[in-house]
Scaffold this motif. Structure first.
Motif, PDB file in Angstrom:
ATOM      1  N   GLU A  92       4.671   0.868  -8.375  1.00  0.00           N
ATOM      2  CA  GLU A  92       4.224   2.116  -8.985  1.00  0.00           C
ATOM      3  C   GLU A  92       2.717   2.083  -9.230  1.00  0.00           C
ATOM      4  OE1 GLU A  92       6.599   2.610 -12.458  1.00  0.00           O
ATOM      5  OE2 GLU A  92       8.453   2.879 -11.339  1.00  0.00           O
ATOM      6  N   PHE A  93       2.212   0.914  -9.605  1.00  0.00           N
ATOM      7  CA  PHE A  93       0.772   0.744  -9.813  1.00  0.00           C
ATOM      8  C   PHE A  93       0.008   0.955  -8.509  1.00  0.00           C
ATOM      9  CE2 PHE A  93      -2.713  -2.430  -9.431  1.00  0.00           C
ATOM     10  CZ  PHE A  93      -3.613  -1.861 -10.327  1.00  0.00           C
ATOM     11  N   PHE A  94       0.479   0.352  -7.437  1.00  0.00           N
ATOM     12  CA  PHE A  94      -0.176   0.540  -6.138  1.00  0.00           C
ATOM     13  C   PHE A  94      -0.201   2.021  -5.750  1.00  0.00           C
ATOM     14  CE2 PHE A  94       0.989  -4.013  -4.728  1.00  0.00           C
ATOM     15  CZ  PHE A  94      -0.242  -4.479  -5.134  1.00  0.00           C
ATOM     16  N   LYS A  95       0.913   2.694  -5.926  1.00  0.00           N
ATOM     17  CA  LYS A  95       1.008   4.100  -5.531  1.00  0.00           C
ATOM     18  C   LYS A  95       0.068   4.977  -6.363  1.00  0.00           C
ATOM     19  CE  LYS A  95       5.767   3.945  -3.808  1.00  0.00           C
ATOM     20  NZ  LYS A  95       7.184   4.401  -4.036  1.00  0.00           N
ATOM     21  N   GLY A  96      -0.093   4.628  -7.630  1.00  0.00           N
ATOM     22  CA  GLY A  96      -0.923   5.447  -8.508  1.00  0.00           C
ATOM     23  C   GLY A  96      -2.391   5.101  -8.482  1.00  0.00           C
ATOM     24  N   THR A  97      -2.738   3.956  -7.888  1.00  0.00           N
ATOM     25  CA  THR A  97      -4.119   3.469  -7.948  1.00  0.00           C
ATOM     26  C   THR A  97      -4.840   3.538  -6.609  1.00  0.00           C
ATOM     27  OG1 THR A  97      -3.491   1.939  -9.730  1.00  0.00           O
ATOM     28  CG2 THR A  97      -5.577   1.511  -8.599  1.00  0.00           C
ATOM     29  N   LEU A  98      -4.176   3.151  -5.536  1.00  0.00           N
ATOM     30  CA  LEU A  98      -4.837   3.047  -4.228  1.00  0.00           C
ATOM     31  C   LEU A  98      -5.011   4.420  -3.586  1.00  0.00           C
ATOM     32  CD1 LEU A  98      -2.926  -0.039  -2.759  1.00  0.00           C
ATOM     33  CD2 LEU A  98      -5.056  -0.016  -4.081  1.00  0.00           C
ATOM     34  N   SER A 100       4.897 -23.649  -7.782  1.00  0.00           N
ATOM     35  CA  SER A 100       4.418 -24.984  -7.423  1.00  0.00           C
ATOM     36  C   SER A 100       3.546 -24.944  -6.166  1.00  0.00           C
ATOM     37  CB  SER A 100       5.595 -25.942  -7.206  1.00  0.00           C
ATOM     38  OG  SER A 100       6.486 -25.411  -6.246  1.00  0.00           O
ATOM     39  N   GLU A 101       3.598 -23.839  -5.434  1.00  0.00           N
ATOM     40  CA  GLU A 101       2.703 -23.561  -4.315  1.00  0.00           C
ATOM     41  C   GLU A 101       2.097 -22.178  -4.510  1.00  0.00           C
ATOM     42  OE1 GLU A 101       4.778 -23.932  -0.650  1.00  0.00           O
ATOM     43  OE2 GLU A 101       4.793 -26.126  -0.675  1.00  0.00           O
ATOM     44  N   ILE A 102       1.085 -21.885  -3.726  1.00  0.00           N
ATOM     45  CA  ILE A 102       0.449 -20.572  -3.773  1.00  0.00           C
ATOM     46  C   ILE A 102       0.534 -19.980  -2.380  1.00  0.00           C
ATOM     47  CG2 ILE A 102      -1.652 -19.299  -4.308  1.00  0.00           C
ATOM     48  CD1 ILE A 102      -2.487 -21.795  -5.960  1.00  0.00           C
ATOM     49  N   ASN A 103       1.164 -18.827  -2.270  1.00  0.00           N
ATOM     50  CA  ASN A 103       1.420 -18.232  -0.964  1.00  0.00           C
ATOM     51  C   ASN A 103       0.879 -16.819  -0.870  1.00  0.00           C
ATOM     52  OD1 ASN A 103       3.084 -20.306   0.446  1.00  0.00           O
ATOM     53  ND2 ASN A 103       4.394 -20.000  -1.339  1.00  0.00           N
ATOM     54  N   LEU A 104       0.286 -16.527   0.273  1.00  0.00           N
ATOM     55  CA  LEU A 104      -0.144 -15.177   0.577  1.00  0.00           C
ATOM     56  C   LEU A 104       1.064 -14.411   1.110  1.00  0.00           C
ATOM     57  CD1 LEU A 104      -2.351 -13.036   0.966  1.00  0.00           C
ATOM     58  CD2 LEU A 104      -2.811 -14.041   3.208  1.00  0.00           C
ATOM     59  N   VAL A 105       1.583 -13.535   0.298  1.00  0.00           N
ATOM     60  CA  VAL A 105       2.756 -12.742   0.684  1.00  0.00           C
ATOM     61  C   VAL A 105       2.345 -11.606   1.617  1.00  0.00           C
ATOM     62  CG1 VAL A 105       4.697 -11.365  -0.177  1.00  0.00           C
ATOM     63  CG2 VAL A 105       3.850 -13.297  -1.522  1.00  0.00           C
ATOM     64  N   GLN A 106       1.211 -10.973   1.305  1.00  0.00           N
ATOM     65  CA  GLN A 106       0.723  -9.886   2.147  1.00  0.00           C
ATOM     66  C   GLN A 106      -0.802  -9.855   2.111  1.00  0.00           C
ATOM     67  OE1 GLN A 106       2.139  -7.644   4.292  1.00  0.00           O
ATOM     68  NE2 GLN A 106      -0.026  -7.215   4.711  1.00  0.00           N
ATOM     69  N   ASP A 107      -1.413  -9.890   3.292  1.00  0.00           N
ATOM     70  CA  ASP A 107      -2.859  -9.781   3.386  1.00  0.00           C
ATOM     71  C   ASP A 107      -3.277  -8.338   3.072  1.00  0.00           C
ATOM     72  OD1 ASP A 107      -5.463 -10.496   3.827  1.00  0.00           O
ATOM     73  OD2 ASP A 107      -5.119 -11.353   5.813  1.00  0.00           O
ATOM     74  N   PHE A 108      -4.572  -8.089   3.010  1.00  0.00           N
ATOM     75  CA  PHE A 108      -5.066  -6.785   2.602  1.00  0.00           C
ATOM     76  C   PHE A 108      -4.582  -5.674   3.526  1.00  0.00           C
ATOM     77  CE2 PHE A 108      -8.484  -9.428   0.624  1.00  0.00           C
ATOM     78  CZ  PHE A 108      -8.209  -9.052  -0.682  1.00  0.00           C
ATOM     79  N   THR A 109      -4.129  -4.606   2.911  1.00  0.00           N
ATOM     80  CA  THR A 109      -3.673  -3.436   3.639  1.00  0.00           C
ATOM     81  C   THR A 109      -3.729  -2.238   2.701  1.00  0.00           C
ATOM     82  OG1 THR A 109      -1.845  -2.432   4.888  1.00  0.00           O
ATOM     83  CG2 THR A 109      -1.257  -3.828   3.022  1.00  0.00           C
ATOM     84  N   PHE A 110      -3.825  -1.034   3.270  1.00  0.00           N
ATOM     85  CA  PHE A 110      -3.670   0.166   2.445  1.00  0.00           C
ATOM     86  C   PHE A 110      -2.347   0.854   2.765  1.00  0.00           C
ATOM     87  CE2 PHE A 110      -7.030   1.188   5.694  1.00  0.00           C
ATOM     88  CZ  PHE A 110      -6.180   1.714   6.648  1.00  0.00           C
ATOM     89  N   ASP A 111      -1.473   0.163   3.486  1.00  0.00           N
ATOM     90  CA  ASP A 111      -0.170   0.689   3.883  1.00  0.00           C
ATOM     91  C   ASP A 111       0.833   0.433   2.754  1.00  0.00           C
ATOM     92  OD1 ASP A 111       2.354   1.158   5.046  1.00  0.00           O
ATOM     93  OD2 ASP A 111       1.564   0.719   7.037  1.00  0.00           O
ATOM     94  N   LEU A 112       1.212   1.464   2.007  1.00  0.00           N
ATOM     95  CA  LEU A 112       2.107   1.295   0.860  1.00  0.00           C
ATOM     96  C   LEU A 112       3.495   0.775   1.243  1.00  0.00           C
ATOM     97  CD1 LEU A 112       1.143   4.437  -1.259  1.00  0.00           C
ATOM     98  CD2 LEU A 112       0.584   2.046  -1.730  1.00  0.00           C
ATOM     99  N   PRO A 113       4.117   1.257   2.333  1.00  0.00           N
ATOM    100  CA  PRO A 113       5.411   0.684   2.723  1.00  0.00           C
ATOM    101  C   PRO A 113       5.333  -0.809   3.030  1.00  0.00           C
ATOM    102  CG  PRO A 113       5.133   2.814   3.766  1.00  0.00           C
ATOM    103  CD  PRO A 113       3.819   2.477   3.122  1.00  0.00           C
ATOM    104  N   VAL A 114       4.227  -1.248   3.618  1.00  0.00           N
ATOM    105  CA  VAL A 114       4.044  -2.675   3.899  1.00  0.00           C
ATOM    106  C   VAL A 114       3.965  -3.460   2.594  1.00  0.00           C
ATOM    107  CG1 VAL A 114       2.441  -4.386   4.835  1.00  0.00           C
ATOM    108  CG2 VAL A 114       3.001  -2.346   6.161  1.00  0.00           C
ATOM    109  N   LEU A 115       3.242  -2.934   1.617  1.00  0.00           N
ATOM    110  CA  LEU A 115       3.155  -3.596   0.316  1.00  0.00           C
ATOM    111  C   LEU A 115       4.512  -3.638  -0.380  1.00  0.00           C
ATOM    112  CD1 LEU A 115      -0.206  -2.034  -0.930  1.00  0.00           C
ATOM    113  CD2 LEU A 115       0.198  -4.463  -0.450  1.00  0.00           C
TER     114      LEU A 115
END
Length: 316
Positions: free
Chosen positions: A117-123, A137-152
């Motif tokens: 909801e934050f992404f939809k209201g902010t981007l 215990s690890e740090i993972n990149l779940v999604q790289d930069f995008t402006f595609d809301l369905p992808v997020l």
């Protein structure tokens, strides 16, 4: 998912950015709308994002002449000024870092919903970018930069709970490997119970990295029914970078409220830049104070910045 920090035996690990082929496939339709990259050189210009409030309301439509900026007590000359609101605001880049350690696994579903909801209201479409990182215990990149809301949204649905908590590592690497390569306004939103149990980087290193790269941190302290939170470090990092910290419980309504307040902060920022009168490349921390020439208002901004060192050509 791509690992930012693989094991305790690695002191520094690079987050591998999405390959050119993957990025082209993901954002092919909107590629022409991406902002033109800005060349970054040794930084003599100091950038500040500030918000001004009177009671519970944001103060809008102030001008450059309403502000006075001090560095270590010395007045500075404002060279760039804008009110970052509406479609004409500078591009916004957001990293959402989600604590997925075992102590907070009971609230992940609510976090996913409120974050989306934050992404939809902010981007703003085809202008503002977001990325998702999860850390335990690890740090993972779940999604790289995008402006595609369905992808997020799809990326958020894949977040799963893990083990220990590398809070400071997550903040340091999200800034160093993701946000510092972007331009415009850079924001890191961290959801966590604040308990760091397994980081290689310290709290001080994480704060310094954010200050060096002009990143504003917003913290949402999520309280779990299975553990005692420790919000002090997360609150300190947010306040030091000009952001804010919000306590939240497991209820969806409380998470929505926290994200809504962050959204309001982002949409009511003043961008102020000046060239420091102190031209010494000494690597020291310099305190910043921003004042407004009217009574009854409260100004929020980062505490300061680190001057370039004599051997640093990367800028602050």
């Amino acid at each position: 998912m791509k690992a930012l920090l693989i094991s305790l035996f690695l002191a520094v690990v690079s987050l591998s950015p999405m390959s050119a082929q993957d990025q082209q496939g993901q954002d092919e339709q909107g590629q022409e709308d991406l902002p033109t990259p800005m060349i970054r050189s040794r930084v003599d210009v100091v950038n500040i994002l500030a918000t001004v409030r009177k009671d519970d309301d944001y103060v809008a439509n102030l001008t450059r002449d309403d502000f006075v900026v001090y560095e270590d007590g010395v007045p500075q000359e404002i060279e760039f000024f804008s009110y970052e609101s509406g479609e004409d605001a500078q591009p916004l880049t957001v990293v959402l870092a989600m604590d997925t350690s075992g102590s907070v696994k009971d609230k992940l579903e609510f976090e996913r919903m409120a974050a989306m909801e934050f992404f939809k209201g902010t981007l703003r479409p085809n202008k503002d970018l977001a990325s998702v990182v999860q850390f335990d215990s690890e740090i993972n990149l779940v999604q790289d930069f995008t402006f595609d809301l369905p992808v997020l949204e799809q990326a958020l649905s894949t977040v799963r709970a893990g083990g220990a908590t590398k809070l400071f590592d997550a903040i340091f690497l999200a800034v160093d490997e993701l946000l510092r390569h972007q331009f415009g306004r850079r924001v890191l939103v961290v959801l966590s119970d604040g308990k760091d149990t397994n980081s290689l980087y310290s709290q001080e290193q994480a704060i310094r990295k954010a200050q060096e790269e002009d990143v504003v941190i917003f913290g949402i302290g999520v309280r779990s029914s299975h553990s005692n939170p420790n919000f002090g470090a997360l609150e300190s990092m947010a306040k030091s970078t000009g952001g804010d910290f919000f306590k939240s419980k497991i209820q969806l309504a409380r998470l929505r409220e926290a994200f809504s307040r962050i959204n309001a902060e982002i949409k009511n920022q003043y961008s102020i830049s000046y060239t420091s009168k102190n031209q010494r490349a000494d690597g020291n921390f310099r305190e910043i104070e921003v004042k407004v020439k009217r009574g009854g208002v409260k100004v929020k901004h980062r505490d300061g910045y680190f001057a370039p060192s004599p051997f640093d050509d990367s800028g602050n």
